[in-house]
Motif scaffolding. Structure first.
Motif, PDB file in Angstrom:
ATOM      1  N   ARG A 737       8.194  -4.325  -9.785  1.00  0.00           N
ATOM      2  CA  ARG A 737       9.646  -4.561  -9.855  1.00  0.00           C
ATOM      3  C   ARG A 737      10.368  -3.934  -8.661  1.00  0.00           C
ATOM      4  O   ARG A 737      11.308  -4.501  -8.128  1.00  0.00           O
ATOM      5  CB  ARG A 737      10.212  -4.011 -11.176  1.00  0.00           C
ATOM      6  CG  ARG A 737       9.898  -4.939 -12.360  1.00  0.00           C
ATOM      7  CD  ARG A 737      10.480  -4.461 -13.673  1.00  0.00           C
ATOM      8  NE  ARG A 737       9.730  -3.350 -14.228  1.00  0.00           N
ATOM      9  CZ  ARG A 737      10.190  -2.099 -14.322  1.00  0.00           C
ATOM     10  NH1 ARG A 737      11.411  -1.814 -13.907  1.00  0.00           N
ATOM     11  NH2 ARG A 737       9.441  -1.148 -14.841  1.00  0.00           N
ATOM     12  N   ALA A 738       9.900  -2.767  -8.211  1.00  0.00           N
ATOM     13  CA  ALA A 738      10.529  -2.117  -7.053  1.00  0.00           C
ATOM     14  C   ALA A 738      10.320  -2.959  -5.789  1.00  0.00           C
ATOM     15  O   ALA A 738      11.224  -3.096  -4.955  1.00  0.00           O
ATOM     16  CB  ALA A 738       9.953  -0.723  -6.856  1.00  0.00           C
ATOM     17  N   ALA A 739       9.119  -3.546  -5.652  1.00  0.00           N
ATOM     18  CA  ALA A 739       8.824  -4.368  -4.474  1.00  0.00           C
ATOM     19  C   ALA A 739       9.661  -5.643  -4.458  1.00  0.00           C
ATOM     20  O   ALA A 739       9.967  -6.195  -3.396  1.00  0.00           O
ATOM     21  CB  ALA A 739       7.329  -4.715  -4.448  1.00  0.00           C
ATOM     22  N   ALA A 740      10.054  -6.114  -5.649  1.00  0.00           N
ATOM     23  CA  ALA A 740      10.820  -7.370  -5.747  1.00  0.00           C
ATOM     24  C   ALA A 740      12.338  -7.127  -5.822  1.00  0.00           C
ATOM     25  O   ALA A 740      13.113  -8.084  -5.846  1.00  0.00           O
ATOM     26  CB  ALA A 740      10.360  -8.143  -6.986  1.00  0.00           C
ATOM     27  N   ASN A 748      14.754   0.961   0.443  1.00  0.00           N
ATOM     28  CA  ASN A 748      13.651   0.721  -0.497  1.00  0.00           C
ATOM     29  C   ASN A 748      12.382   0.500   0.321  1.00  0.00           C
ATOM     30  O   ASN A 748      12.072  -0.606   0.748  1.00  0.00           O
ATOM     31  CB  ASN A 748      13.967  -0.503  -1.370  1.00  0.00           C
ATOM     32  CG  ASN A 748      12.869  -0.796  -2.382  1.00  0.00           C
ATOM     33  OD1 ASN A 748      11.732  -0.358  -2.236  1.00  0.00           O
ATOM     34  ND2 ASN A 748      13.203  -1.571  -3.403  1.00  0.00           N
ATOM     35  N   PHE A 749      11.648   1.601   0.544  1.00  0.00           N
ATOM     36  CA  PHE A 749      10.460   1.527   1.399  1.00  0.00           C
ATOM     37  C   PHE A 749       9.303   0.810   0.695  1.00  0.00           C
ATOM     38  O   PHE A 749       8.399   0.308   1.357  1.00  0.00           O
ATOM     39  CB  PHE A 749      10.030   2.931   1.832  1.00  0.00           C
ATOM     40  CG  PHE A 749      11.077   3.666   2.636  1.00  0.00           C
ATOM     41  CD1 PHE A 749      11.768   3.009   3.658  1.00  0.00           C
ATOM     42  CD2 PHE A 749      11.392   4.996   2.383  1.00  0.00           C
ATOM     43  CE1 PHE A 749      12.731   3.668   4.404  1.00  0.00           C
ATOM     44  CE2 PHE A 749      12.344   5.661   3.119  1.00  0.00           C
ATOM     45  CZ  PHE A 749      13.024   5.002   4.130  1.00  0.00           C
ATOM     46  N   ILE A 750       9.332   0.735  -0.614  1.00  0.00           N
ATOM     47  CA  ILE A 750       8.290  -0.010  -1.346  1.00  0.00           C
ATOM     48  C   ILE A 750       8.418  -1.488  -0.991  1.00  0.00           C
ATOM     49  O   ILE A 750       7.435  -2.162  -0.658  1.00  0.00           O
ATOM     50  CB  ILE A 750       8.430   0.195  -2.871  1.00  0.00           C
ATOM     51  CG1 ILE A 750       8.381   1.687  -3.202  1.00  0.00           C
ATOM     52  CG2 ILE A 750       7.344  -0.564  -3.633  1.00  0.00           C
ATOM     53  CD1 ILE A 750       8.904   2.053  -4.565  1.00  0.00           C
ATOM     54  N   ARG A 751       9.662  -1.976  -1.052  1.00  0.00           N
ATOM     55  CA  ARG A 751       9.917  -3.374  -0.695  1.00  0.00           C
ATOM     56  C   ARG A 751       9.577  -3.633   0.774  1.00  0.00           C
ATOM     57  O   ARG A 751       8.932  -4.628   1.107  1.00  0.00           O
ATOM     58  CB  ARG A 751      11.396  -3.699  -0.975  1.00  0.00           C
ATOM     59  CG  ARG A 751      11.802  -5.113  -0.578  1.00  0.00           C
ATOM     60  CD  ARG A 751      13.168  -5.465  -1.160  1.00  0.00           C
ATOM     61  NE  ARG A 751      13.678  -6.716  -0.648  1.00  0.00           N
ATOM     62  CZ  ARG A 751      13.216  -7.912  -0.987  1.00  0.00           C
ATOM     63  NH1 ARG A 751      12.216  -8.021  -1.831  1.00  0.00           N
ATOM     64  NH2 ARG A 751      13.746  -9.016  -0.483  1.00  0.00           N
ATOM     65  N   GLY A 761      -0.335 -12.147   4.315  1.00  0.00           N
ATOM     66  CA  GLY A 761      -1.098 -12.917   3.318  1.00  0.00           C
ATOM     67  C   GLY A 761      -1.945 -12.057   2.403  1.00  0.00           C
ATOM     68  O   GLY A 761      -2.909 -12.536   1.796  1.00  0.00           O
ATOM     69  N   VAL A 762      -1.583 -10.777   2.305  1.00  0.00           N
ATOM     70  CA  VAL A 762      -2.368  -9.864   1.455  1.00  0.00           C
ATOM     71  C   VAL A 762      -2.007 -10.088  -0.009  1.00  0.00           C
ATOM     72  O   VAL A 762      -0.831 -10.179  -0.361  1.00  0.00           O
ATOM     73  CB  VAL A 762      -2.091  -8.393   1.856  1.00  0.00           C
ATOM     74  CG1 VAL A 762      -2.760  -7.427   0.879  1.00  0.00           C
ATOM     75  CG2 VAL A 762      -2.586  -8.129   3.279  1.00  0.00           C
ATOM     76  N   LYS A 763      -3.032 -10.169  -0.863  1.00  0.00           N
ATOM     77  CA  LYS A 763      -2.791 -10.350  -2.294  1.00  0.00           C
ATOM     78  C   LYS A 763      -2.389  -9.025  -2.940  1.00  0.00           C
ATOM     79  O   LYS A 763      -2.832  -7.963  -2.509  1.00  0.00           O
ATOM     80  CB  LYS A 763      -4.061 -10.870  -2.984  1.00  0.00           C
ATOM     81  CG  LYS A 763      -4.350 -12.325  -2.675  1.00  0.00           C
ATOM     82  CD  LYS A 763      -5.575 -12.802  -3.430  1.00  0.00           C
ATOM     83  CE  LYS A 763      -5.851 -14.271  -3.117  1.00  0.00           C
ATOM     84  NZ  LYS A 763      -7.146 -14.700  -3.623  1.00  0.00           N
ATOM     85  N   ASN A 764      -1.602  -9.127  -4.008  1.00  0.00           N
ATOM     86  CA  ASN A 764      -1.127  -7.971  -4.782  1.00  0.00           C
ATOM     87  C   ASN A 764      -0.592  -6.877  -3.860  1.00  0.00           C
ATOM     88  O   ASN A 764      -1.066  -5.741  -3.874  1.00  0.00           O
ATOM     89  CB  ASN A 764      -2.242  -7.417  -5.686  1.00  0.00           C
ATOM     90  CG  ASN A 764      -1.664  -6.518  -6.786  1.00  0.00           C
ATOM     91  OD1 ASN A 764      -0.444  -6.351  -6.890  1.00  0.00           O
ATOM     92  ND2 ASN A 764      -2.525  -5.922  -7.587  1.00  0.00           N
ATOM     93  N   CYS A 765       0.415  -7.238  -3.076  1.00  0.00           N
ATOM     94  CA  CYS A 765       0.935  -6.305  -2.071  1.00  0.00           C
ATOM     95  C   CYS A 765       1.749  -5.168  -2.696  1.00  0.00           C
ATOM     96  O   CYS A 765       2.191  -4.260  -1.989  1.00  0.00           O
ATOM     97  CB  CYS A 765       1.762  -7.053  -1.028  1.00  0.00           C
ATOM     98  SG  CYS A 765       3.059  -8.052  -1.741  1.00  0.00           S
ATOM     99  N   ALA A 766       1.928  -5.175  -4.035  1.00  0.00           N
ATOM    100  CA  ALA A 766       2.603  -4.048  -4.704  1.00  0.00           C
ATOM    101  C   ALA A 766       1.592  -3.083  -5.328  1.00  0.00           C
ATOM    102  O   ALA A 766       1.981  -2.154  -6.034  1.00  0.00           O
ATOM    103  CB  ALA A 766       3.555  -4.568  -5.776  1.00  0.00           C
ATOM    104  N   ALA A 767       0.300  -3.291  -5.074  1.00  0.00           N
ATOM    105  CA  ALA A 767      -0.719  -2.370  -5.602  1.00  0.00           C
ATOM    106  C   ALA A 767      -0.501  -0.986  -4.999  1.00  0.00           C
ATOM    107  O   ALA A 767      -0.420  -0.845  -3.777  1.00  0.00           O
ATOM    108  CB  ALA A 767      -2.118  -2.886  -5.258  1.00  0.00           C
TER     109      ALA A 767
END
Length: 1005
Positions: A737-740, A748-751, A761-767
């Motif tokens: 949610r923070a990434a979005a 917002n450094f997570i985003r 093109g990295v998958k699950n970039c909020a991992a």
């Protein structure tokens, strides 16, 4: 056998219930099935079940249950297939802890084993056997029943679609374990066969017959003498515990062991499937070279009457000792399997006692949580009742011993606390400063001596002369002359205050002896540490030596003990609970009678107070749906803000990424402070439902956060990963949610970082939550350090990275995400960790340098510059973060180099020598991972342990392997360029090493 079952499953005609009852009958168990709706389980146990113990006590007039039915059925054990707490059941499950005292009272009155084994009603069989039991299901079957003292938690089956299916092999395991616990109770002590397992890991370093915080030789002898007094058939005992360990070690090392297992016998015991699994891993059963002679596996150990004592086999081969740890494709080596199968099938132990913290069987390959028939801990422990002696301050690792190793925990106290005090140069320096400051004009000649002492003791590193450091000027007597007298006087005030910190710092003094209450002086040490500045030494001594005269005590209470600030009664309570340390041996013997062992939370006396006393209890953790607790959340927020303020002050900007170490032990003991730190960094708070259960970590509006959302690399220990699946999923959801969030990247450094990864093109970039491979433990950095199999710190960093590239959350269950981890390491500005106890700091155990040090080195390799690390000691009230190097220096001054600590450890025989040896290995580990190479530490360690003739002789006689390691690590430090001693000192160390090595090899010198 009293069995609690779900009434609604009878009404809905779930076929598993009659099947379950038939399995019990087939195992020779007469079931007393009681069907309950969910909340009245404790009433059924209290009123409708009784036991021989309860009947005997009632005849003596000791009536604990007024409501016991005259028609109550006598049972030998109680099984709940409901899960949840006994009191409140599913309906009251979210009030965990409130009704525990009621449950303990009921179960203690019955005094028979209480099993909670159930089919999984909220998880399917497929996911359990593939990934282990997780989420709410793990709380229902493990965390909550453990609060009541439940044992042997075996999942009996689970969902397939909408239906509940049983797994026959799990029912057989449960019924055979129940039968063995009951048989243990019914077998007279003189006929009981008990196997005692000691540890010796890693081999070759003097670890045989040692355990963390426990004096094994003395404790073992105490235990055997108690067994003898209770009527067990115990052979002749030596007068000295060290002699006993020497006998066991000799039996383990001999090439002509009294007991062996032929390869054909092992094949028969294992069966085709298990034999094939081991052969696939090890090529052949007899070709490993590990304690194998031709077709015979050696089982080293000694038998004293009906008591057998042996060393647990090593996990693997030298140079690769821990590779086996708990990777589900791997297997223990053949001799390890033969050892435990021999205990089951040949020696036919009635019970096994794992003697101290901690062994390896519960860490073997298999399901992370919820043993299946393919889990090696289940295969090798089989149906042996297992009593496990464990330090009371370690509720996290003891959970594994309990859940994967079927251990009934008998907790033991931590050693007495000591205050570091000052010694040698530090004491001389304090006196010089005091004298100089009395009249600095008159005593100006002392200035040079003060500067020399500061340099000799390396104190300028811990407590720098800031005026000189800001200008890049080295500290020396001549250079100090460039600054005003006022500047130097200010520095001396700072230095004097630092010496006071060193002087008052606590450490763990020596090792604990099982079942031995503290003597008067040790009691004073415990109480002084617990009450700190709240009581004077005189007041503490008054509590310790208080006479037990009720009239006098009542008078004191009425006077409210003037000057005691209302804590006189608290002091008496802690004192009396510490005197109950005798319960450790009492309850170990009760466990061997198949009696109910009272549960208690694990934790620290210093932080948790008398709630963790007395010891001798079946310790547990806490309800993971209540983490962080309100207090832990607030303290975590305060720590995070201080770390951010410190970073801004040092660097002039906020960090973009902070690595937070999420370890099971500190999370349990602090009730989630590390999670509080992470939530404050991200700008979030826990959201609770009506019952108080945390259901979400909610993002706060940026305007309320007060700083940008900091990106976080959450590094999970294996125990945190497997024990707190619900928390991991809530955190993962928070990062998604923070990434979005529709917020500026500058806030917002997570985003910001997720968008960079997304563009690639990295998958699950909020991992953001990384750990070891699924079901595997450890970074292996410590293995490389112990073996000396590394050339540079960068190699250690790479090892850490390759072992921690696996992502966890709602989507990922151990998927490798190297691109995400690399990005997080590249941006890592700081690492944060909590230290949870006085007993184990950075310099005491390998986990800190292997994990935190390894992460630091990996981040520095990716960044190309130094990464600062902040530590907070969660056992103290102080929330101020300390830098890694500062804390290392403080710990080395107060422990390893402190004559008081050294003497206390050296007086503990072989175990104390091993503890000293471990810390020398850790010193090398910090050199490799954090470039910590302060020469004064090595110089003083050499003077204290190797070049002091009396100390060296004491250590070498007590434990020659450990002493060889102590000296060997000093030589290794020189070889690696960490330390440059003078030629004479170096030669003396080489001579010492050769002499010790020759004696160990049996060469006549």
């Amino acid at each position: 056998m009293g069995i609690l079952l779900y009434r609604k499953h009878v009404i809905t005609k779930q076929p598993y219930i009659p099947q379950l009852i038939r399995y019990f009958e087939a195992a020779g168990i007469i079931p007393l099935p009681i069907f309950i709706n969910g909340v009245e389980g404790h009433v059924a146990v209290r009123d409708w079940m009784t036991t021989t113990d309860e009947t005997a006590r009632r005849k003596q007039g000791n009536i604990e249950t007024l409501s016991l039915s005259p028609d109550a059925v006598e049972v030998d054990a109680i099984v709940s297939t409901i899960g949840f707490p006994l009191v409140g059941g599913p309906a009251g499950s979210m009030e965990a802890g409130r009704q525990v005292e009621v449950a303990k009272k009921i179960l203690a009155a019955k005094n028979v084993p209480y099993f909670v084994s159930a089919p999984l009603l909220i998880q399917d069989i497929y996911s359990w056997t593939r990934q282990g039991i997780g989420g709410l299901q793990s709380v229902v079957l493990y965390a909550l029943p453990e609060l009541d003292g439940a044992i042997d938690p075996i999942p009996l089956g689970g969902l397939v679609g909408e239906d509940i299916y049983l797994v026959p092999d799990r029912l057989k395991r449960l019924t055979s374990r129940i039968n063995n616990w009951v048989k243990l109770r019914q077998t007279p002590p003189s006929q009981r066969k008990i196997a005692i397992i000691l540890y010796g890991f890693p081999p070759g370093y003097g670890a045989a017959g040692t355990a963390a915080l426990l004096n094994v030789p003395k404790s073992l002898l105490n235990f055997l003498q108690k067994l003898k007094a209770q009527g067990y058939t115990v052979g002749d005992l030596p007068a000295d515990g060290e002699e006993l360990i020497r006998m066991v070690k000799e039996a383990d090392e001999t090439t002509s062991a009294v007991n062996t297992v032929n390869v054909k016998t092992l094949e028969k015991w294992l069966g085709y499937l298990l034999k094939s699994r081991i052969e696939k891993q090890w090529k052949s059963l007899t070709g490993t070279g590990i304690k194998t002679d031709g077709d015979e596996f050696q089982i080293g150990g000694i038998q004293l009457g009906n008591i057998w004592i042996g060393l647990q086999p090593p996990l693997g081969i030298s140079g690769d000792p821990m590779r086996l740890m708990f990777d589900r494709d791997l297997t223990p080596h053949p001799q390890y399997a033969a050892f435990y199968k021999w205990l089951q099938n040949h020696f036919q132990a009635d019970a096994v006692v794992h003697f101290g913290m901690h062994g390896t069987v519960e860490w073997l390959p298999g399901s992370p949580l919820g043993n299946t028939g393919y889990s090696w801990s289940d295969i090798l422990l089989g149906s042996l009742p297992n009593l496990y002696i464990y330090a009371a301050n370690n509720p996290s690792e003891s959970m594994l011993a309990k859940r994967r190793g079927y251990g009934v925990i008998i907790s033991h106290n931590v050693p007495p606390y000591g205050r570091a005090g000052l010694y040698k140069e530090l004491m001389a320096l304090r006196d010089l400063i005091a004298e100089y400051r009395e009249d600095s004009d008159k005593n100006y000649l002392l200035k040079e001596a003060i500067c020399q002492k500061i340099l000799d003791s390396g104190l300028e590193a811990d407590c720098p002369f800031d005026d000189a450091r800001k200008l890049g000027i080295a500290f020396s007597f001549e250079n100090v002359g460039l600054f005003s007298a006022d500047a130097f006087n200010r520095y001396l005030v700072k230095l004097y205050e630092y010496l006071q910190v060193v002087e008052s710092r606590l450490f763990s003094s020596g090792l604990h002896v099982l079942g031995e209450p503290p003597n008067s002086e040790e009691m004073v040490a415990y109480l002084e540490a617990y009450f700190g500045d709240n009581l004077s030494q005189e007041q503490v001594r008054e509590i310790v030596f208080e006479e037990n005269e009720p009239q006098r005590r009542r008078g004191r209470r009425e006077e409210e003990k003037e000057g005691f600030g209302g804590v006189f009664e608290d002091g008496l309570l802690v004192r009396d609970l510490l005197l109950q340390t005798t319960d450790e041996l009492t309850n170990l013997l009760r466990g061997l009678n198949g009696e109910y062992i009272l549960p208690a939370p694990g934790g620290d006396l210093l932080r948790d107070g008398p709630g963790v006393l007395p010891t001798g209890r079946n310790i547990h953790a806490l309800d993971p749906y209540r983490m962080p607790s309100p207090a832990a959340f607030e303290r975590g927020r305060e720590i995070a803000r201080k770390i951010l303020d410190k970073h801004v002050a040092e660097q002039g900007s906020y960090p973009e990424t902070v690595a937070v170490m999420l370890w099971g032990l500190d999370a349990i003991k602090t009730r989630g402070e590390s999670i509080g730190i992470l939530l404050e960094l991200v700008g979030a708070e826990p959201l609770k439902e009506g019952t108080g259960r945390i259901v979400r970590y909610e993002l706060k509006p940026l305007v309320d956060v007060g700083h940008p959302r900091i990106d976080v690399l959450g590094n999970l220990s294996g125990i945190f990963r497997d024990s707190f699946v619900n928390i991991i999923e809530l955190l993962d959801d928070l990062f998604v949610r923070a990434a979005a969030a529709d917020e500026p990247e500058s806030e917002n450094f997570i985003r910001k970082h997720a968008l960079i990864l997304q563009a690639q093109g990295v998958k699950n970039c909020a991992a953001r939550l990384f750990s070891n491979p699924a079901g595997d433990f450890g970074s292996l950095v410590n293995d490389r350090v112990v073996d000396g199999s590394w050339d540079s710190g960068d190699e250690l960093g790479k090892t850490w990275e390759s072992r921690n590239v696996f992502s966890y959350g709602r989507q990922d269950k151990g998927e490798a995400r190297p691109e995400v981890l690399t990005q997080l390491l590249k941006g890592c500005d700081r690492i944060v960790q909590e230290i949870d106890s006085v007993e184990y700091g950075l310099t005491d155990i390998q986990e800190y340098y292997a994990n935190t040090g390894g992460l630091k080195k990996a981040a520095e390799k990716q960044r190309g510059k130094k990464v600062n690390t902040s530590f907070v000691e969660s056992f103290s009230k102080d929330t101020n973060p300390r830098n890694l190097e500062d804390l290392l220096r403080l710990e080395y001054r107060t422990k390893l180099l402190n004559p008081k600590w050294a003497k206390a450890m050296a007086n503990q025989g072989s175990g104390g020598a091993y503890e000293i040896s471990q810390r020398m290995t850790a010193l090398i580990g910090w050199g490799g991972t954090a470039d910590f190479t302060d020469s004064w530490v090595y110089n003083q360690a050499a003077d204290t342990y190797a070049l002091d003739q009396e100390m060296a002789q004491k250590l070498r006689e007590a434990n020659p392997e450990a002493f060889r390691n102590i000296v060997g690590r000093m030589l290794e430090a020189n070889g690696r360029g960490f330390w440059r001693p003078d030629a004479d000192k170096l030669q003396k160390l080489r001579d010492l090493y050769e002499l010790t090595d020759e004696k160990l090899e049996g060469v006549t010198v």
